[in-house]
Design a protein around this motif. Structure first.
Motif, PDB file in Angstrom:
ATOM      1  N   LEU A  62      -1.704   4.511   0.956  1.00  0.00           N
ATOM      2  CA  LEU A  62      -1.908   3.085   1.217  1.00  0.00           C
ATOM      3  C   LEU A  62      -1.629   2.688   2.664  1.00  0.00           C
ATOM      4  O   LEU A  62      -1.853   1.533   3.036  1.00  0.00           O
ATOM      5  CB  LEU A  62      -1.018   2.251   0.271  1.00  0.00           C
ATOM      6  CG  LEU A  62      -1.187   2.536  -1.233  1.00  0.00           C
ATOM      7  CD1 LEU A  62      -0.308   1.600  -2.048  1.00  0.00           C
ATOM      8  CD2 LEU A  62      -2.649   2.405  -1.655  1.00  0.00           C
ATOM      9  N   LEU A  81      -2.074  -4.478   0.124  1.00  0.00           N
ATOM     10  CA  LEU A  81      -2.670  -3.505  -0.793  1.00  0.00           C
ATOM     11  C   LEU A  81      -1.613  -2.947  -1.744  1.00  0.00           C
ATOM     12  O   LEU A  81      -1.878  -2.760  -2.939  1.00  0.00           O
ATOM     13  CB  LEU A  81      -3.324  -2.370   0.003  1.00  0.00           C
ATOM     14  CG  LEU A  81      -4.014  -1.270  -0.806  1.00  0.00           C
ATOM     15  CD1 LEU A  81      -5.108  -1.847  -1.698  1.00  0.00           C
ATOM     16  CD2 LEU A  81      -4.584  -0.203   0.135  1.00  0.00           C
ATOM     17  N   GLU A  84      -1.726  -3.157  -5.768  1.00  0.00           N
ATOM     18  CA  GLU A  84      -1.687  -1.939  -6.572  1.00  0.00           C
ATOM     19  C   GLU A  84      -0.616  -2.044  -7.676  1.00  0.00           C
ATOM     20  O   GLU A  84      -0.860  -1.677  -8.820  1.00  0.00           O
ATOM     21  CB  GLU A  84      -1.375  -0.729  -5.680  1.00  0.00           C
ATOM     22  CG  GLU A  84      -2.506  -0.320  -4.761  1.00  0.00           C
ATOM     23  CD  GLU A  84      -3.571   0.467  -5.486  1.00  0.00           C
ATOM     24  OE1 GLU A  84      -3.314   1.626  -5.869  1.00  0.00           O
ATOM     25  OE2 GLU A  84      -4.669  -0.073  -5.687  1.00  0.00           O
TER      26      GLU A  84
END
Length: 212
Positions: free
Chosen positions: A111, A117, A121
């Protein structure tokens, strides 16, 4: 065999020096494997997909050590080897270390420390959510593992540390979910966990069964 029966009938107690050496051996083993992984990563010897190999290795190692901590109590009782119980906290800390490195490898290499992000996730991928919850609980157990904390928490300490069974369940779910279609390895882990937990299931059943 008579010799084995005689051997197992006498508790194997380690002297303080022997226990110290035994713990030193465990440290060398667990740290040595981490050094091996790091060296393999630096020298590009982790295979075609080194990131995946690193994430998988740290994750499965954490799961292996977690199951080992659950195995220690019945082993110490039935071998008998009471000194093993004095190594459980050490191994439990390494469970957290490996699990944290598992997450760190994923966050850093997969990542790229993209925090937006990362948050998405954790929220949107259930198997990551489950793994993250297990890691947070592991962190609580690690922080509260010193004896002085145990003395301060009294009965609450045992209640908190009984969540190791929930952590094991979450870790197995996380591992199985992450493997997607490759179910042979997760099924083996579930079977091993079931065998390890059988004595506890029997104990809990007896506790819950009313006596007449």
């Amino acid at each position: 065999m008579p010799f084995v029966k005689r051997l197992l009938s006498k508790p194997l107690a380690l002297t303080p020096v022997q226990l110290l050496l035994f713990k030193a051996g465990l440290h060398a083993l667990f740290l040595g494997y981490l050094i091996f992984l790091g060296w393999a990563a630096v020298t590009d010897n982790l295979g075609a997909d080194p990131v995946k190999a690193l994430i998988h290795s740290t994750g499965t190692s954490a799961l292996n050590l977690l199951l080992l901590t659950l195995l220690i109590s019945p082993l110490a009782k039935h071998l008998p080897f009471p000194s093993l119980m004095q190594c459980r906290r050490l191994i439990g800390i390494y469970v957290f270390v490996y699990a944290l490195l598992h997450l760190t490898s994923y966050v850093s290499f997969e990542l790229q420390f993209d925090w937006a992000l990362i948050a998405s996730e954790v929220i949107e991928r259930p198997y990551i959510t489950v793994g993250f919850i297990a890691l947070l609980d592991l962190m609580l157990l690690t922080i509260t593992s010193p004896m002085w904390v145990r003395r301060k928490m009294k009965r609450n300490w045992q209640r908190l540390h009984n969540s190791i069974y929930l952590i094991a369940l979450l870790a197995l779910v996380h591992f199985s979910w992450s493997r997607k279609t490759a179910l042979q390895e997760p099924l083996l882990y579930w079977f091993i966990a079931l065998v390890i937990m059988l004595p506890r299931f029997n104990y809990w059943f007896k506790r819950l069964t009313p006596r007449h």
